[in-house]
Design a protein around this motif. Structure first.
Motif, PDB file in Angstrom:
ATOM      1  N   TRP A  96      33.231  41.894  37.680  1.00  0.00           N
ATOM      2  CA  TRP A  96      32.769  40.669  37.017  1.00  0.00           C
ATOM      3  C   TRP A  96      33.089  39.507  37.945  1.00  0.00           C
ATOM      4  O   TRP A  96      34.248  39.314  38.336  1.00  0.00           O
ATOM      5  CB  TRP A  96      33.474  40.496  35.669  1.00  0.00           C
ATOM      6  N   ALA A  97      32.069  38.762  38.338  1.00  0.00           N
ATOM      7  CA  ALA A  97      32.253  37.677  39.305  1.00  0.00           C
ATOM      8  C   ALA A  97      31.441  36.458  38.882  1.00  0.00           C
ATOM      9  O   ALA A  97      30.401  36.581  38.234  1.00  0.00           O
ATOM     10  CB  ALA A  97      31.812  38.132  40.696  1.00  0.00           C
ATOM     11  N   ARG A  98      31.924  35.286  39.259  1.00  0.00           N
ATOM     12  CA  ARG A  98      31.157  34.075  38.980  1.00  0.00           C
ATOM     13  C   ARG A  98      30.539  33.550  40.269  1.00  0.00           C
ATOM     14  O   ARG A  98      31.011  33.846  41.371  1.00  0.00           O
ATOM     15  CB  ARG A  98      32.017  33.019  38.306  1.00  0.00           C
ATOM     16  N   LYS A  99      29.483  32.750  40.111  1.00  0.00           N
ATOM     17  CA  LYS A  99      28.715  32.310  41.270  1.00  0.00           C
ATOM     18  C   LYS A  99      29.535  31.435  42.207  1.00  0.00           C
ATOM     19  O   LYS A  99      29.499  31.612  43.429  1.00  0.00           O
ATOM     20  CB  LYS A  99      27.471  31.549  40.807  1.00  0.00           C
ATOM     21  N   HIS A 100      30.268  30.477  41.647  1.00  0.00           N
ATOM     22  CA  HIS A 100      31.019  29.530  42.464  1.00  0.00           C
ATOM     23  C   HIS A 100      32.517  29.641  42.177  1.00  0.00           C
ATOM     24  O   HIS A 100      32.923  29.690  41.012  1.00  0.00           O
ATOM     25  CB  HIS A 100      30.577  28.091  42.185  1.00  0.00           C
ATOM     26  N   PRO A 101      33.354  29.632  43.206  1.00  0.00           N
ATOM     27  CA  PRO A 101      34.807  29.703  42.984  1.00  0.00           C
ATOM     28  C   PRO A 101      35.360  28.560  42.142  1.00  0.00           C
ATOM     29  O   PRO A 101      36.325  28.742  41.401  1.00  0.00           O
ATOM     30  CB  PRO A 101      35.384  29.665  44.407  1.00  0.00           C
ATOM     31  N   LYS A 102      34.738  27.372  42.219  1.00  0.00           N
ATOM     32  CA  LYS A 102      35.313  26.198  41.564  1.00  0.00           C
ATOM     33  C   LYS A 102      34.523  25.703  40.363  1.00  0.00           C
ATOM     34  O   LYS A 102      34.880  24.687  39.762  1.00  0.00           O
ATOM     35  CB  LYS A 102      35.468  25.071  42.593  1.00  0.00           C
ATOM     36  N   VAL A 103      33.449  26.392  39.991  1.00  0.00           N
ATOM     37  CA  VAL A 103      32.674  25.995  38.812  1.00  0.00           C
ATOM     38  C   VAL A 103      33.096  26.879  37.641  1.00  0.00           C
ATOM     39  O   VAL A 103      32.976  28.103  37.716  1.00  0.00           O
ATOM     40  CB  VAL A 103      31.160  26.130  39.060  1.00  0.00           C
ATOM     41  N   PRO A 104      33.596  26.295  36.543  1.00  0.00           N
ATOM     42  CA  PRO A 104      34.088  27.092  35.409  1.00  0.00           C
ATOM     43  C   PRO A 104      32.993  27.983  34.816  1.00  0.00           C
ATOM     44  O   PRO A 104      31.822  27.618  34.780  1.00  0.00           O
ATOM     45  CB  PRO A 104      34.545  26.029  34.402  1.00  0.00           C
ATOM     46  N   HIS A 105      33.400  29.134  34.343  1.00  0.00           N
ATOM     47  CA  HIS A 105      32.485  30.085  33.717  1.00  0.00           C
ATOM     48  C   HIS A 105      32.823  30.201  32.234  1.00  0.00           C
ATOM     49  O   HIS A 105      33.882  29.748  31.782  1.00  0.00           O
ATOM     50  CB  HIS A 105      32.609  31.459  34.379  1.00  0.00           C
ATOM     51  N   TYR A 106      31.934  30.847  31.475  1.00  0.00           N
ATOM     52  CA  TYR A 106      32.164  31.049  30.039  1.00  0.00           C
ATOM     53  C   TYR A 106      32.827  32.400  29.811  1.00  0.00           C
ATOM     54  O   TYR A 106      32.404  33.418  30.365  1.00  0.00           O
ATOM     55  CB  TYR A 106      30.838  30.996  29.276  1.00  0.00           C
ATOM     56  N   PHE A 107      33.864  32.406  28.985  1.00  0.00           N
ATOM     57  CA  PHE A 107      34.540  33.642  28.594  1.00  0.00           C
ATOM     58  C   PHE A 107      34.978  33.503  27.144  1.00  0.00           C
ATOM     59  O   PHE A 107      35.749  32.603  26.809  1.00  0.00           O
ATOM     60  CB  PHE A 107      35.753  33.896  29.493  1.00  0.00           C
ATOM     61  N   ASP A 108      34.484  34.391  26.275  1.00  0.00           N
ATOM     62  CA  ASP A 108      34.858  34.334  24.862  1.00  0.00           C
ATOM     63  C   ASP A 108      36.177  35.083  24.670  1.00  0.00           C
ATOM     64  O   ASP A 108      36.219  36.204  24.154  1.00  0.00           O
ATOM     65  CB  ASP A 108      33.752  34.926  23.988  1.00  0.00           C
ATOM     66  N   TYR A 109      37.233  34.438  25.096  1.00  0.00           N
ATOM     67  CA  TYR A 109      38.575  35.026  25.036  1.00  0.00           C
ATOM     68  C   TYR A 109      38.960  35.391  23.602  1.00  0.00           C
ATOM     69  O   TYR A 109      39.512  36.468  23.340  1.00  0.00           O
ATOM     70  CB  TYR A 109      39.576  34.035  25.623  1.00  0.00           C
ATOM     71  N   ASP A 110      38.662  34.497  22.658  1.00  0.00           N
ATOM     72  CA  ASP A 110      39.071  34.717  21.271  1.00  0.00           C
ATOM     73  C   ASP A 110      38.400  35.950  20.675  1.00  0.00           C
ATOM     74  O   ASP A 110      39.044  36.740  19.973  1.00  0.00           O
ATOM     75  CB  ASP A 110      38.753  33.486  20.425  1.00  0.00           C
ATOM     76  N   LEU A 111      37.109  36.133  20.944  1.00  0.00           N
ATOM     77  CA  LEU A 111      36.410  37.302  20.415  1.00  0.00           C
ATOM     78  C   LEU A 111      36.963  38.583  21.026  1.00  0.00           C
ATOM     79  O   LEU A 111      37.185  39.574  20.323  1.00  0.00           O
ATOM     80  CB  LEU A 111      34.910  37.199  20.690  1.00  0.00           C
ATOM     81  N   MET A 112      37.192  38.581  22.329  1.00  0.00           N
ATOM     82  CA  MET A 112      37.737  39.774  22.976  1.00  0.00           C
ATOM     83  C   MET A 112      39.120  40.107  22.413  1.00  0.00           C
ATOM     84  O   MET A 112      39.475  41.274  22.237  1.00  0.00           O
ATOM     85  CB  MET A 112      37.822  39.566  24.489  1.00  0.00           C
ATOM     86  N   LYS A 113      39.886  39.085  22.107  1.00  0.00           N
ATOM     87  CA  LYS A 113      41.216  39.308  21.528  1.00  0.00           C
ATOM     88  C   LYS A 113      41.098  39.899  20.127  1.00  0.00           C
ATOM     89  O   LYS A 113      41.833  40.821  19.764  1.00  0.00           O
ATOM     90  CB  LYS A 113      41.991  37.991  21.503  1.00  0.00           C
ATOM     91  N   ARG A 114      40.143  39.380  19.334  1.00  0.00           N
ATOM     92  CA  ARG A 114      39.949  39.915  17.979  1.00  0.00           C
ATOM     93  C   ARG A 114      39.507  41.374  18.022  1.00  0.00           C
ATOM     94  O   ARG A 114      39.917  42.184  17.181  1.00  0.00           O
ATOM     95  CB  ARG A 114      38.909  39.083  17.221  1.00  0.00           C
ATOM     96  N   LEU A 115      38.672  41.712  19.000  1.00  0.00           N
ATOM     97  CA  LEU A 115      38.217  43.097  19.134  1.00  0.00           C
ATOM     98  C   LEU A 115      39.334  44.030  19.596  1.00  0.00           C
ATOM     99  O   LEU A 115      39.184  45.245  19.554  1.00  0.00           O
ATOM    100  CB  LEU A 115      37.054  43.173  20.133  1.00  0.00           C
TER     101      LEU A 115
END
Length: 227
Positions: A96-115
């Motif tokens: 899993w990689a993002r396009k730019h090192p310094k541009v923030p990406h989206y991650f649904d941390y809360d949903l992954m934690k609930r799962l």
């Protein structure tokens, strides 16, 4: 394995042996082309085995990607090793990689934690290999289980996000995305698999199927990540 007998696995002309240099050039070119089409805050998921994952891991930073995780998909029901000369292959890797090192990406941390029973989700995902019911419309030699793709989509996109798959195959990512209310563009050169993708999409339109699959995703993901 079919009817108790070992079967030859022919994945197509694209999977024939090539030189290391040819594999490197091909991988570099398609990743470069995909990166050009990505939004600045977009992320990329790319799966592989020990045959190609190290090449991917070398090229991604060269192109400017920032690797976020290397997920290990541990199959709970891997095919047996009949040669008995090495350990059974039971894992695949997903970068899993993002396009730019310094541009923030989206991650649904809360949903992954609930799962994951309200605990931080780890980078080892225990999920079964593709089930027979997922091949009811036909087969693709490298088809991935819907639940695996659903977890990637849920983790890294919001509803109505646009997903691009340059090697769509039987469009498992598109089917999962459609169920989860994402948009999808798939690219595939084999007519056989385009027809299979269409058949899977039409099958999905039957009353109640989308909701059934969605509930199946959440049950399986919750079970797999709590083991």
């Amino acid at each position: 394995m079919k009817n108790g007998k070992v079967q030859s696995v022919n994945k197509g002309q694209w999977d024939k042996l090539v030189s290391d240099n040819d594999a490197y050039v091909f991988t570099y070119e398609w990743l470069f082309a995909v990166r050009e089409k990505m939004a600045d805050n977009a992320t990329l998921w790319v799966s592989g085995t020990h045959h190609n994952i190290f090449t991917l891991g070398r090229i991604l930073p060269q192109l400017g990607f920032k690797i976020l995780n290397v997920i290990t998909w541990e199959k709970t029901n891997p095919p047996p090793n009949f040669s008995c000369r090495f350990f059974t292959h039971s894992t695949e890797f997903i970068i899993w990689a993002r396009k730019h090192p310094k541009v923030p990406h989206y991650f649904d941390y809360d949903l992954m934690k609930r799962l994951n029973n309200d605990k931080q989700m780890k980078d080892v995902w225990r999920l079964p290999a593709i089930a027979k019911w997922e091949k009811s419309c036909g087969k693709h030699p490298t088809q991935k289980p819907l639940a695996l793709l659903a977890q990637m989509i849920l983790a890294s996109t919001k509803k109505n996000a646009l997903i691009l798959d340059p090697f769509a195959g039987s469009s498992t990512k598109g089917i999962a995305g459609n169920i989860l209310e994402r948009r999808f563009i798939g690219i595939e050169q084999e007519t056989e698999y385009l027809q299979l993708s269409q058949a899977r999409y039409e099958d999905l339109q039957h009353e109640g199927k989308k909701e059934f699959f969605k509930q199946h995703f959440y049950r399986l993901l919750n079970k797999g990540n709590n083991n």
